[in-house]
Write an enzyme that holds these catalytic residues in place. Structure first.
Site, PDB file in Angstrom:
ATOM      1  N   LYS A 201      40.430  39.193  32.749  1.00 50.32           N
ATOM      2  CA  LYS A 201      41.028  40.199  33.621  1.00 50.32           C
ATOM      3  C   LYS A 201      42.471  39.838  33.996  1.00 50.32           C
ATOM      4  O   LYS A 201      43.277  40.720  34.297  1.00 50.32           O
ATOM      5  CB  LYS A 201      40.207  40.361  34.905  1.00 50.32           C
ATOM      6  CG  LYS A 201      38.731  40.679  34.699  1.00 50.32           C
ATOM      7  CD  LYS A 201      38.511  42.052  34.081  1.00 50.32           C
ATOM      8  CE  LYS A 201      37.074  42.524  34.190  1.00 50.32           C
ATOM      9  NZ  LYS A 201      36.108  41.738  33.404  1.00 50.32           N
TER      10      LYS A 201
HETATM   11  C1  LIG Z   1      35.057  42.147  32.655  1.00 50.11           C
HETATM   12  C2  LIG Z   1      34.476  41.145  31.733  1.00 50.11           C
HETATM   13  C3  LIG Z   1      33.832  41.530  30.554  1.00 50.11           C
HETATM   14  C4  LIG Z   1      33.646  42.982  30.178  1.00 50.11           C
HETATM   15  O1  LIG Z   1      34.859  43.580  29.829  1.00 50.11           O
HETATM   16  P1  LIG Z   1      34.966  45.191  29.812  1.00 50.11           P
HETATM   17  O2  LIG Z   1      36.398  45.447  29.550  1.00 50.11           O
HETATM   18  O3  LIG Z   1      34.535  45.640  31.172  1.00 50.11           O
HETATM   19  O4  LIG Z   1      34.057  45.665  28.745  1.00 50.11           O
HETATM   20  C5  LIG Z   1      33.354  40.539  29.720  1.00 50.11           C
HETATM   21  N1  LIG Z   1      33.470  39.232  30.038  1.00 50.11           N
HETATM   22  C6  LIG Z   1      34.071  38.828  31.174  1.00 50.11           C
HETATM   23  C7  LIG Z   1      34.138  37.380  31.475  1.00 50.11           C
HETATM   24  C8  LIG Z   1      34.607  39.761  32.049  1.00 50.11           C
HETATM   25  O5  LIG Z   1      35.202  39.341  33.180  1.00 50.11           O
END
Ligand SMILES: *Cc1c(COP(=O)(O)O)cnc(C)c1O
Length: 499
Positions: free
Chosen positions: A112
């Site tokens: 993120k």
């Molecule tokens: C948010 C997240 C995901 C999922 O990603 P999306 O874009 O919501 O599909 C997978 N792994 C981690 C560690 C995340 O923080």
């Protein structure tokens, strides 16, 4: 060529990129989508020599066409700086002949950070460009990682406040501590008694609450979103797929034009949608492998063409993927409906009323680029252990889901193209699950003992993000029911209705 944005539920009104970023979600509840996906202007041979920041500029300028060169470059420089603990920003690591694209070298050690390091800068720039004087209130639902990354990004940013809702019993202990120790008097963290979907649904309802919106406007405030429904989250994520391809080429791992596959541990469908956009910009990507955990609503969708959220919500060791309503899938649905907002709006209405919808055979045919599968808890743990024993490399639980699904894909299809697996979190964020997968003897240790043990057996330094929270005081303690979210927001903003 200028790119404009319209809602997936109403194609009539078009807005600029900066307006779409400021609004987050369209008034009709739809998501903003670009009117076309731009084509890369630089060749891979040129991109091969570029830094992450330079690549980010080449990609983002094509989507955010109303930002000046100077504005965009300033945003990029402020985002991808020493907050990242490696100059590569998103390094590729080879293990078992596959490439792990490590997206966890930012401030909160999950992918993120790739988008949330830049979103606050894009948003304040967008506010300035559009002469918005209101204070921007970021309202966010998190399954664990977005929350901390958004808090870190917006803390102390002038002209903004941020409110984060997370499922009280649905995040890892480290994730929770990261959020509850967040400094900054413009930050507010709330645990809700419910799951991520409850938090996300509640947040969407607050966005669409006209009466609340009016009271906020009177007080000089407006909402925006840091969730992956914001196009300002999606665009920065396209960058690292372009970057990864160029780096594989530079290192001689692939020929120019050779197709690679991409495997992505998926929850809200933002990350894999970014890979799909990269493919449509011209990056030679073959299959997009969509990996789910036991909340396998997407796998079922790819197999049957029916999206059905009416099922039990599972709490797993990969909590950031514990989602039954994958918001960003709406952008793909809109596209395979021939960019028809009416068809999409009807399907989304069916999703909110009946909890399910079916796509037509013709729409399903357009999903051929995608492959969906899932890994259960046992398979995920086994993958972590195997990888550690084979190579010494330690995967986090989310990346392990993708790694396990990728193996199923190869077994099923015999497709052995070069593959990049998006590595979405540091194992230090999910220490207990990761260490237990390697050996159950670790179960007796405390969370921070596990951190030190992981560092020892994996031969990797403890990331700063973890060191910081070891002794940090808890600064947030609000917990509420999902029906109380509005009242909690009003209180924090000081705009409670007079009674
Ligand atoms: C948010 C997240 C995901 C999922 O990603 P999306 O874009 O919501 O599909 C997978 N792994 C981690 C560690 C995340 O923080």
């Amino acid at each position: 060529m200028e790119v404009l944005y319209s809602s997936t539920r109403n194609g009539e009104r078009k807005v600029t990129a900066s307006q779409a970023i400021l609004k987050g979600l369209s008034d009709d509840g739809g998501l903003f989508v670009p009117d076309h996906i731009p084509t890369l202007e630089c060749s891979m041979r040129d991109l091969m020599e570029k830094s992450y920041q330079e690549t980010a500029y080449e990609v983002m300028k094509l989507f955010l066409t109303d930002f000046t060169q100077d504005e965009l470059m300033t945003c990029i420089e402020r985002a991808y700086d020493s907050k990242f603990d490696t100059e590569a920003v998103a390094p590729l690591v080879e293990a078992e002949g596959t490439y792990y694209l490590e997206l966890f070298h930012g401030a909160t050690i999950a992918f993120k950070d790739m988008a949330l390091s830049i979103l606050p800068h894009l948003m304040t720039t967008a506010a300035r460009k559009n002469h918005v004087e209101n204070e921007i209130v970021i309202l966010t639902a998190t399954s664990g990682d977005t929350g901390k990354a958004a808090l870190a990004g917006f803390a102390g940013v002038e002209g903004t406040r941020i409110i984060v809702f997370y499922p009280k019993d649905g995040v890892s202990p480290i994730q929770e501590k990261q959020m509850l120790t967040q400094k900054g008097n413009n930050t507010f963290v709330v645990g809700i008694r419910g799951n991520f979907d409850d938090a996300q649904t509640g947040v969407k309802a607050l966005f669409n609450d006209k009466e609340l919106g009016e009271r906020m406007a009177n007080a000089g405030m407006q909402f925006s979103s840091a969730n992956s429904i914001n196009i300002g989250r999606l665009v920065p994520q396209v960058v690292y797929y372009v970057y990864a391809y160029a780096k594989l080429l530079k290192e001689g791992r692939i020929r120019d034009g050779e197709k690679i596959n991409v495997a992505v541990p998926t929850g809200n469908f933002g990350n894999i949608l970014a890979a799909f956009y990269a493919k449509n910009m011209g990056v030679p990507i073959g299959r997009l492998i969509c990996a789910s955990n036991e909340n396998k609503v997407l796998y079922d969708f790819f197999v049957t063409g029916r999206y059905d959220r009416n099922r039990e919500f599972m709490l797993t060791s990969s909590p950031s993927m514990d989602i039954l309503i994958s918001s960003n899938l709406e952008r793909l649905i809109y596209r395979i409906a021939g960019n028809d907002a009416k068809i999409n709006a009807d399907l989304m209405k069916s999703l909110s009323e009946a909890g399910s919808y079916d796509i037509t055979e013709q729409m399903k045919e357009q999903l051929a680029d995608f492959y969906g599968n899932y890994a259960d808890e046992k398979e995920t743990a086994k993958r972590i252990k195997e990888m550690y024993e084979n190579t010494g490399y330690i995967l986090d639980t989310h990346t392990a889901v993708a790694s396990a699904v990728y193996r199923k894909y190869v077994k099923e299809t015999k497709d052995t193209s070069v593959t990049v697996i998006a590595s979405t979190a540091s194992p230090f964020k999910f220490t207990r699950s990761v260490m237990n997968a390697i050996d159950t003897k670790y179960n007796a240790m405390s969370d921070f003992e596990l951190v030190d043990e992981l560092s020892k057996i994996g031969n990797v330094a403890v990331p700063n993000a973890i060191e910081e929270i070891r002794t940090a005081p808890i600064l947030h303690d609000t917990v509420c029911d999902k029906t109380e979210m509005k009242a909690v927001v009003e209180r924090f903003l000081g705009i409670a209705a007079q009674s």
